[in-house]
Design a protein around this motif. Structure first.
Motif, PDB file in Angstrom:
ATOM      1  N   LEU B 119       2.340  -5.824 -16.646  1.00 38.59           N
ATOM      2  CA  LEU B 119       0.977  -5.304 -16.528  1.00 38.59           C
ATOM      3  C   LEU B 119       0.280  -5.721 -15.232  1.00 38.59           C
ATOM      4  CD1 LEU B 119      -0.806  -3.453 -18.149  1.00 38.59           C
ATOM      5  CD2 LEU B 119      -1.853  -5.443 -19.206  1.00 38.59           C
ATOM      6  N   ARG B 120       0.414  -6.998 -14.876  1.00 42.88           N
ATOM      7  CA  ARG B 120      -0.333  -7.480 -13.696  1.00 42.88           C
ATOM      8  C   ARG B 120       0.170  -6.844 -12.416  1.00 42.88           C
ATOM      9  NH1 ARG B 120      -2.245 -13.601 -13.352  1.00 42.88           N
ATOM     10  NH2 ARG B 120      -2.543 -12.813 -11.247  1.00 42.88           N
ATOM     11  N   THR B 121       1.473  -6.847 -12.225  1.00 45.95           N
ATOM     12  CA  THR B 121       2.015  -6.265 -10.994  1.00 45.95           C
ATOM     13  C   THR B 121       1.798  -4.755 -10.987  1.00 45.95           C
ATOM     14  OG1 THR B 121       4.163  -6.179 -12.058  1.00 45.95           O
ATOM     15  CG2 THR B 121       3.760  -8.040 -10.598  1.00 45.95           C
ATOM     16  N   TRP B 122       1.827  -4.160 -12.191  1.00 44.06           N
ATOM     17  CA  TRP B 122       1.665  -2.706 -12.278  1.00 44.06           C
ATOM     18  C   TRP B 122       0.283  -2.271 -11.807  1.00 44.06           C
ATOM     19  CZ3 TRP B 122       2.871   2.070 -12.258  1.00 44.06           C
ATOM     20  CH2 TRP B 122       2.026   3.020 -12.802  1.00 44.06           C
ATOM     21  N   VAL B 123      -0.758  -2.951 -12.296  1.00 47.72           N
ATOM     22  CA  VAL B 123      -2.119  -2.582 -11.910  1.00 47.72           C
ATOM     23  C   VAL B 123      -2.282  -2.683 -10.394  1.00 47.72           C
ATOM     24  CG1 VAL B 123      -4.543  -3.241 -12.102  1.00 47.72           C
ATOM     25  CG2 VAL B 123      -3.108  -3.178 -14.147  1.00 47.72           C
ATOM     26  N   LYS B 124      -1.717  -3.757  -9.833  1.00 51.33           N
ATOM     27  CA  LYS B 124      -1.806  -3.965  -8.393  1.00 51.33           C
ATOM     28  C   LYS B 124      -1.070  -2.842  -7.652  1.00 51.33           C
ATOM     29  CE  LYS B 124      -0.901  -7.724  -5.085  1.00 51.33           C
ATOM     30  NZ  LYS B 124       0.383  -7.368  -4.466  1.00 51.33           N
ATOM     31  N   GLU B 125       0.119  -2.536  -8.143  1.00 53.23           N
ATOM     32  CA  GLU B 125       0.935  -1.509  -7.489  1.00 53.23           C
ATOM     33  C   GLU B 125       0.233  -0.150  -7.519  1.00 53.23           C
ATOM     34  OE1 GLU B 125       5.438   0.428  -7.903  1.00 53.23           O
ATOM     35  OE2 GLU B 125       4.777  -1.059  -9.339  1.00 53.23           O
ATOM     36  N   MET B 126      -0.349   0.168  -8.678  1.00 51.20           N
ATOM     37  CA  MET B 126      -1.029   1.453  -8.811  1.00 51.20           C
ATOM     38  C   MET B 126      -2.248   1.514  -7.891  1.00 51.20           C
ATOM     39  SD  MET B 126      -2.417   3.364 -12.268  1.00 51.20           S
ATOM     40  CE  MET B 126      -3.879   2.373 -12.488  1.00 51.20           C
ATOM     41  N   LYS B 127      -2.998   0.416  -7.849  1.00 54.59           N
ATOM     42  CA  LYS B 127      -4.203   0.410  -7.007  1.00 54.59           C
ATOM     43  C   LYS B 127      -3.846   0.567  -5.530  1.00 54.59           C
ATOM     44  CE  LYS B 127      -7.623  -1.827  -9.881  1.00 54.59           C
ATOM     45  NZ  LYS B 127      -8.182  -3.078 -10.358  1.00 54.59           N
ATOM     46  N   GLU B 128      -2.771  -0.115  -5.122  1.00 60.98           N
ATOM     47  CA  GLU B 128      -2.365  -0.015  -3.712  1.00 60.98           C
ATOM     48  C   GLU B 128      -1.907   1.400  -3.380  1.00 60.98           C
ATOM     49  OE1 GLU B 128      -0.982  -4.675  -3.077  1.00 60.98           O
ATOM     50  OE2 GLU B 128       0.549  -3.083  -3.114  1.00 60.98           O
ATOM     51  N   ALA B 129      -1.134   1.990  -4.279  1.00 57.55           N
ATOM     52  CA  ALA B 129      -0.644   3.347  -4.029  1.00 57.55           C
ATOM     53  C   ALA B 129      -1.805   4.335  -3.961  1.00 57.55           C
ATOM     54  CB  ALA B 129       0.342   3.751  -5.132  1.00 57.55           C
ATOM     55  N   MET B 130      -2.820   4.099  -4.790  1.00 59.27           N
ATOM     56  CA  MET B 130      -3.992   4.976  -4.756  1.00 59.27           C
ATOM     57  C   MET B 130      -4.785   4.776  -3.474  1.00 59.27           C
ATOM     58  SD  MET B 130      -5.170   4.890  -8.760  1.00 59.27           S
ATOM     59  CE  MET B 130      -6.605   5.907  -8.511  1.00 59.27           C
ATOM     60  N   ALA B 131      -4.901   3.521  -3.042  1.00 63.08           N
ATOM     61  CA  ALA B 131      -5.628   3.244  -1.806  1.00 63.08           C
ATOM     62  C   ALA B 131      -4.921   3.900  -0.613  1.00 63.08           C
ATOM     63  CB  ALA B 131      -5.750   1.735  -1.606  1.00 63.08           C
ATOM     64  N   ASP B 132      -3.580   3.877  -0.624  1.00 59.79           N
ATOM     65  CA  ASP B 132      -2.814   4.519   0.451  1.00 59.79           C
ATOM     66  C   ASP B 132      -3.169   5.996   0.595  1.00 59.79           C
ATOM     67  OD1 ASP B 132      -1.482   2.244   1.131  1.00 59.79           O
ATOM     68  OD2 ASP B 132       0.320   2.688  -0.048  1.00 59.79           O
ATOM     69  N   LEU B 133      -3.488   6.632  -0.547  1.00 51.23           N
ATOM     70  CA  LEU B 133      -3.795   8.066  -0.534  1.00 51.23           C
ATOM     71  C   LEU B 133      -5.301   8.316  -0.541  1.00 51.23           C
ATOM     72  CD1 LEU B 133      -0.996   9.038  -3.020  1.00 51.23           C
ATOM     73  CD2 LEU B 133      -1.197   9.950  -0.705  1.00 51.23           C
ATOM     74  N   GLN B 134      -6.070   7.238  -0.270  1.00 46.05           N
ATOM     75  CA  GLN B 134      -7.528   7.314  -0.215  1.00 46.05           C
ATOM     76  C   GLN B 134      -8.094   7.912  -1.496  1.00 46.05           C
ATOM     77  OE1 GLN B 134      -9.021   8.824   3.544  1.00 46.05           O
ATOM     78  NE2 GLN B 134      -7.239   8.023   4.649  1.00 46.05           N
ATOM     79  N   MET B 135      -7.578   7.416  -2.641  1.00 47.67           N
ATOM     80  CA  MET B 135      -8.073   7.873  -3.936  1.00 47.67           C
ATOM     81  C   MET B 135      -8.980   6.802  -4.528  1.00 47.67           C
ATOM     82  SD  MET B 135      -4.433   9.324  -5.366  1.00 47.67           S
ATOM     83  CE  MET B 135      -4.968  10.211  -6.801  1.00 47.67           C
TER      84      MET B 135
END
Lengths: 373, 254
Positions: B119-135
């Motif tokens: 869960l912890r790494t997942w939330v971080k991973e998702m947030k970073e991927a979203m930030a990369d796409l300016q979401m």
């Protein structure tokens, strides 16, 4: 839209005498869909019938003699009159004036016999806030009423979960009276029962009342699930919002949704909306959906209704599967998603999860990996 | 090193007027790290190719084969293909009301990887991927594709690409309906994935516009259900100036 109705949508007769109402023949508007042979035991008094009692940890829930029942509600059809006359005790829930109850009051209704009458009264005192959950088990034949009074300024949330085997029958009238500036949010979840007929109705005792009637139902196999809603706007500046969603599977499942909303001449400033959506999960089931909106005044803020019945969307399934999600889990996600917004409106997160799990279980789906968080 | 091989693929669709053949012998191989652009006019069947690779039930493969590292893709269900490493970014992503983006993404990643991410790494991973796409992070709580703008839908597709990490990405008209800024963000997302993963890419497009951002190794001209010409990136330049006219004429039976 009803064009030139022979009479308005309001029930014409109210009486404690069962013989004031004719014996249903199937030709009456209110009985045209129901399987009368299945419902017949509710039409005449049954000797030796039991009476439903409540099991609850809350001291506000009391089982007492029927003579103590205080509501002014009068039965509006034959089954209600028979049940009211046959019930020997009443379940009452009195939320004191100004009380602010944080935790929901949970009540399990116990028929105690194969056949039982039921009389429940819920009184939310003025300016009180409360949430009540009623679990009705479909392991017995039950007929009766859950009478709700929401006093001025009160805020009552009521969740009724009808669950259990698909063998028995249930009729429940759920008449609610909404006081001045009071708020009533009700949700019926209908999963169990061979034949279930729920009749929620709303009347307003003063201006400014708000009612939200929600429902989800899932019919499978031979199940007949009927929801018959009546909202009468007879006070100004009140609102009603009626949202029911059903899913059907199996060749013989049948659901009926009737949404009658009547806006009286004096009910200026009314806001009303009603919507029913049904999702067919397989070939064969039948979903009847009839919204009726009758306006006696044009001086309303808004008035609308909508009804749609559609097949399970294969494109949604394809989209989810194309992301690696197996078909059964994908179908579960879609059905849960279909119901989630209705159950989510209740503000009872634990019960939302509980209801979603019951639905998943009904659909024979594992519940892992599909939380709604 | 992986290889997606399509050999003499024929596919039809049922219509009121009977079977209609749309793919008429497609042969194409894509290797890891390579980007192939499939370009063609409207109605040429290039989107059908994308759907047939992904396994859409609407189309029936009548002959030919698709293999992924020798495995028979056509024998796999839609979800098995995704778990085997194929990903289709759709031209018209489907709305799934009531299913949140975060729940959908986590369920997909769990299915493709075979176990739930921590869960912890997942939330971080998702947030970073979203930030990369300016979401916007609030995006994760919305229902899948419901009420999304065209640009949001395409960014959401590329977000899935970044998180599911397939061996081969098939991008179906990912550039359509995007303004210049959105096109740049989406194309950067694709490039980031190509470079970090070494995955193969099949880029299906009508316009050459996206090829200014994503440089193909091979360009195929797709007309009337088959590839009629293949070449390097310079072939796209020819199409840019001359259009498809010459190829359409050549594809017509005499």
């Amino acid at each position: 839209m009803t064009i030139a109705p022979p009479h308005d949508l309001a029930p014409r007769i109210a009486s404690f005498d069962a013989d004031s109402f004719g014996m249903p023949t199937g030709r009456e508007l209110e009985w045209r869909f129901a399987p009368l042979e299945v419902m017949r035991p509710f039409f005449e008094p049954i000797d030796g019938a039991g009476t439903v009692t409540a099991v609850s940890t809350s001291e506000l829930v009391v089982n007492s003699a029927i003579a103590t029942a205080s509501s002014t509600w009068v039965p509006t059809d034959r089954t209600a009159a028979v049940a009211r006359a046959g019930a020997r005790s009443a379940v009452t829930v009195n939320v004191p004036r100004d009380a602010n109850l944080v935790d929901p009051i949970v009540i399990r209704l116990d028929a105690g016999a194969e056949f039982a009458y039921q009389h429940v009264e819920i009184n939310a005192g003025a300016f009180s806030t409360a949430k009540i959950v009623i679990e009705a088990h479909t392991g017995a034949d039950v007929s009766g009423a859950i009478v709700v009074n929401v006093a001025d300024g009160a805020d009552l949330t009521l969740l009724i979960v009808v669950d259990g085997p698909k063998t028995h029958r249930l009729i429940a009238h759920i008449p609610a009276t909404i006081g001045r500036d009071a708020r009533f949010t009700a949700c019926t979840v209908t999963l169990g029962g061979r034949a279930v007929r729920l009749l929620p109705s709303v009347h307003y005792a003063g201006p400014g009342g708000r009612a939200e009637l929600l429902g989800v139902f899932l019919a499978e196999g031979e199940q007949y699930l009927e929801q018959r809603i009546f909202v009468e706007h007879e006070q100004p500046h009140c609102s009603s919002n009626v949202i029911y969603k059903g899913a059907l599977s199996g060749a013989h499942a049948h659901t009926v949704w009737i949404g009658d909303v009547l806006v009286r001449r004096e009910a200026i400033g009314t806001e009303t909306y009603e919507m029913n959506r049904n999702l067919l999960l397989s070939d064969g089931p039948r979903a009847d959906s009839v919204p009726n909106l009758e306006l006696e005044t044009g001086d309303v803020v808004s008035a609308g209704h909508a009804s749609a019945t559609g097949r399970f969307d294969d494109e949604q399934l394809f989209y989810l599967q194309s992301r690696g999600i197996p078909a059964d889990l994908a179908r579960q996600l879609v059905v849960r998603g279909f119901f989630a917004d209705v159950v989510g409106r209740l503000g009872l997160p634990e019960w939302r999860d509980d209801v979603m799990q019951r639905i998943s279980a009904r659909l024979g789906m594992a519940d892992e990996g599909a939380s709604d968080d | 090193m992986s290889e997606l091989v399509i050999n003499d693929l024929h596919a039809s669709i049922d219509t009121d007027a009977g079977d209609k053949e749309i793919l008429r012998g497609v042969t194409l191989s894509v290797e890891s790290g390579r980007t192939h652009a499939v370009m063609g006019p409207n109605g040429s069947g290039k989107s059908t190719l994308a759907y047939v690779i992904a396994g859409h039930p609407k189309y029936r493969v009548t002959s030919g084969s698709i293999t992924l590292d020798g495995e028979d893709v056509l024998a796999m269900s839609v979800d098995e293909r995704a778990r085997a490493g194929l990903f289709l970014a759709m031209q018209y992503p489907v709305e799934v009301p009531g299913v949140s983006v975060s729940n959908f993404l986590r369920t997909s990643v769990t299915a493709v990887k075979g176990e739930a991410p921590k869960l912890r790494t997942w939330v971080k991973e998702m947030k970073e991927a979203m930030a990369d796409l300016q979401m916007d992070p609030a995006f994760a709580e919305r229902s899948v594709n419901e009420g999304f703008s065209g640009g949001e839908k395409k960014r959401h597709e590329i977000l899935q690409l970044a998180l599911l990490r397939p061996k081969f990405a098939i991008l179906d008209e990912t550039d359509s309906g995007l303004d210049v800024d959105a096109l740049r963000i989406v194309a950067e997302g694709v490039n980031r994935y190509r470079e970090s993963s070494g995955a193969g890419t099949l880029l299906i497009t009508h316009y050459t516009r996206i090829l200014r951002y994503i440089t193909p190794d091979v360009v195929h001209v797709f007309v009337d259900g088959r590839i009629v010409e293949s070449g390097g990136a310079d072939l796209a330049e020819v199409l840019e100036t001359e259009g498809y006219e010459r190829f359409i004429t050549a594809a017509q039976p005499a």
